[in-house]
Design an enzyme around this catalytic site. Structure first.
Site, PDB file in Angstrom:
ATOM      1  N   ASP A  58       5.274  -2.663 -12.544  1.00 21.61           N
ATOM      2  CA  ASP A  58       6.000  -2.963 -11.443  1.00 21.61           C
ATOM      3  C   ASP A  58       7.497  -3.377 -12.324  1.00 21.61           C
ATOM      4  O   ASP A  58       7.750  -4.530 -11.201  1.00 21.61           O
ATOM      5  CB  ASP A  58       5.209  -3.722 -11.212  1.00 21.61           C
ATOM      6  CG  ASP A  58       4.797  -4.874 -11.685  1.00 21.61           C
ATOM      7  OD1 ASP A  58       4.446  -4.761 -13.178  1.00 21.61           O
ATOM      8  OD2 ASP A  58       4.732  -6.543 -11.494  1.00 21.61           O
ATOM      9  N   HIS A  59       7.544  -3.686 -13.095  1.00 19.66           N
ATOM     10  CA  HIS A  59       9.172  -4.431 -13.555  1.00 19.66           C
ATOM     11  C   HIS A  59      10.165  -3.774 -13.781  1.00 19.66           C
ATOM     12  O   HIS A  59      11.877  -4.644 -13.886  1.00 19.66           O
ATOM     13  CB  HIS A  59       8.895  -5.861 -14.828  1.00 19.66           C
ATOM     14  CG  HIS A  59       8.018  -6.832 -14.024  1.00 19.66           C
ATOM     15  ND1 HIS A  59       7.958  -7.600 -13.809  1.00 19.66           N
ATOM     16  CD2 HIS A  59       6.606  -6.608 -13.813  1.00 19.66           C
ATOM     17  CE1 HIS A  59       7.328  -8.854 -13.047  1.00 19.66           C
ATOM     18  NE2 HIS A  59       6.375  -8.066 -13.305  1.00 19.66           N
ATOM     19  N   HIS A 169       6.160 -12.436  -9.101  1.00 17.98           N
ATOM     20  CA  HIS A 169       5.247 -12.385  -7.785  1.00 17.98           C
ATOM     21  C   HIS A 169       4.588 -12.794  -6.614  1.00 17.98           C
ATOM     22  O   HIS A 169       5.038 -14.580  -7.065  1.00 17.98           O
ATOM     23  CB  HIS A 169       3.707 -11.688  -8.703  1.00 17.98           C
ATOM     24  CG  HIS A 169       3.880 -10.562  -9.201  1.00 17.98           C
ATOM     25  ND1 HIS A 169       3.628  -9.550  -8.893  1.00 17.98           N
ATOM     26  CD2 HIS A 169       4.514 -10.044 -10.323  1.00 17.98           C
ATOM     27  CE1 HIS A 169       3.032  -8.539  -9.525  1.00 17.98           C
ATOM     28  NE2 HIS A 169       3.795  -9.280 -11.116  1.00 17.98           N
TER      29      HIS A 169
HETATM   30 FE    FE Z   1       3.988  -8.202 -12.506  1.00 16.79          FE
HETATM   31 ZN    ZN Z   2       3.085  -7.896 -15.642  1.00 14.57          ZN
END
Ligand code: FE
Ligand code: ZN
Length: 239
Positions: A58-59, A169
């Site tokens: 997710d990065h 996040h």
């Molecule tokens: Fe993350």
């Molecule tokens: Zn992470």
């Protein structure tokens, strides 16, 4: 230097750092390519650098597509060279990364992962902390030890109090509930929660947060020793 916040996936923040003079930009932790491409469409912004704080999908999920489309360089921690897709430039702890008008100091801050880093744009007093320091929280320990995370947070705590923190996040509201449960008398925290809820109601991000606020309100930064910190980290996992 202008920061654009782009929401990705469920609750990820991807950041565009744009140098207004040259219109050259960096993207920090592109979870996915599409929202970035959409943002850049019809704008005269030259995306030259992809900065990754750590290797989680997710990065880095947008690395390959963005590199292909804009021919940018991927920049990340040396120790993660085998797990950051398309990495070009390898960074080390305490190194200064300097390109065009961008200048950031790199801190190796393991705990969430063993190869996690932060990018500190020290002149502008802005730090990109990925999944290590969140507003009112800190990352889960997936690969590192309690001690590593405690020491990583300590490094960030020593920065100037007016440093702006850009994290990976939008977890601020959930984090605030945990802080409040463990620090019910904290007036500064109560005030911050009012501001957080106000932002969220308007569909605005709660980021950036200021280090000064975090030092006063984030229960993980307030933990005075490793034992207290470790206990809080365990409690949070089951909160
Ligand atoms: Fe993350
Ligand atoms: Zn992470």
């Amino acid at each position: 230097m202008k920061i654009e916040i782009i929401k990705c996936l469920q609750d990820n923040f991807t950041y565009l750092i744009i140098d207004k003079k040259t219109q050259i930009a960096c993207v920090v932790d592109p979870s996915e390519a599409a929202p970035i491409i959409k943002f850049l469409q019809n704008k005269k912004i030259n995306l030259k650098y992809i900065l990754n704080t750590h290797h989680h999908h997710d990065h880095v999920g947008g690395n390959i597509e963005l590199k292909k489309k804009y021919d940018c360089s991927v920049i990340g921690f040396k120790g993660d060279k085998d797990r950051i897709p398309e990495i070009d430039i390898l960074l080390e702890d305490n190194q200064i990364w300097k390109k065009d008008n961008f200048e950031a100091k790199i801190y190796h801050i393991p705990g969430h992962t063993t190869g996690h880093i932060a990018f500190h744009f020290f002149k502008e007093k802005k730090i990109f902390t990925g999944d290590t320091l969140f507003s009112l929280g800190c990352g889960r320990l997936f690969e590192g030890t309690y001690e590593q995370m405690f020491n990583s947070l300590k490094k960030i705590k020593q920065l100037p109090k007016d440093t702006e923190i850009y994290c990976g996040h939008e977890y601020t509201l959930q984090n605030s509930n945990f802080c409040q449960a463990n620090d019910p008398e904290n007036l500064k925290l109560k005030e911050k929660i009012v501001r957080i809820k106000d932002h969220l109601k308007k569909n605005l991000p709660t980021i950036p947060t200021i280090l000064e606020d975090e030092l006063e309100c984030n229960i993980f930064l307030k933990a005075k020793d490793l034992k207290t910190f470790s206990k809080l980290r365990d409690l949070k996992d089951n909160f």
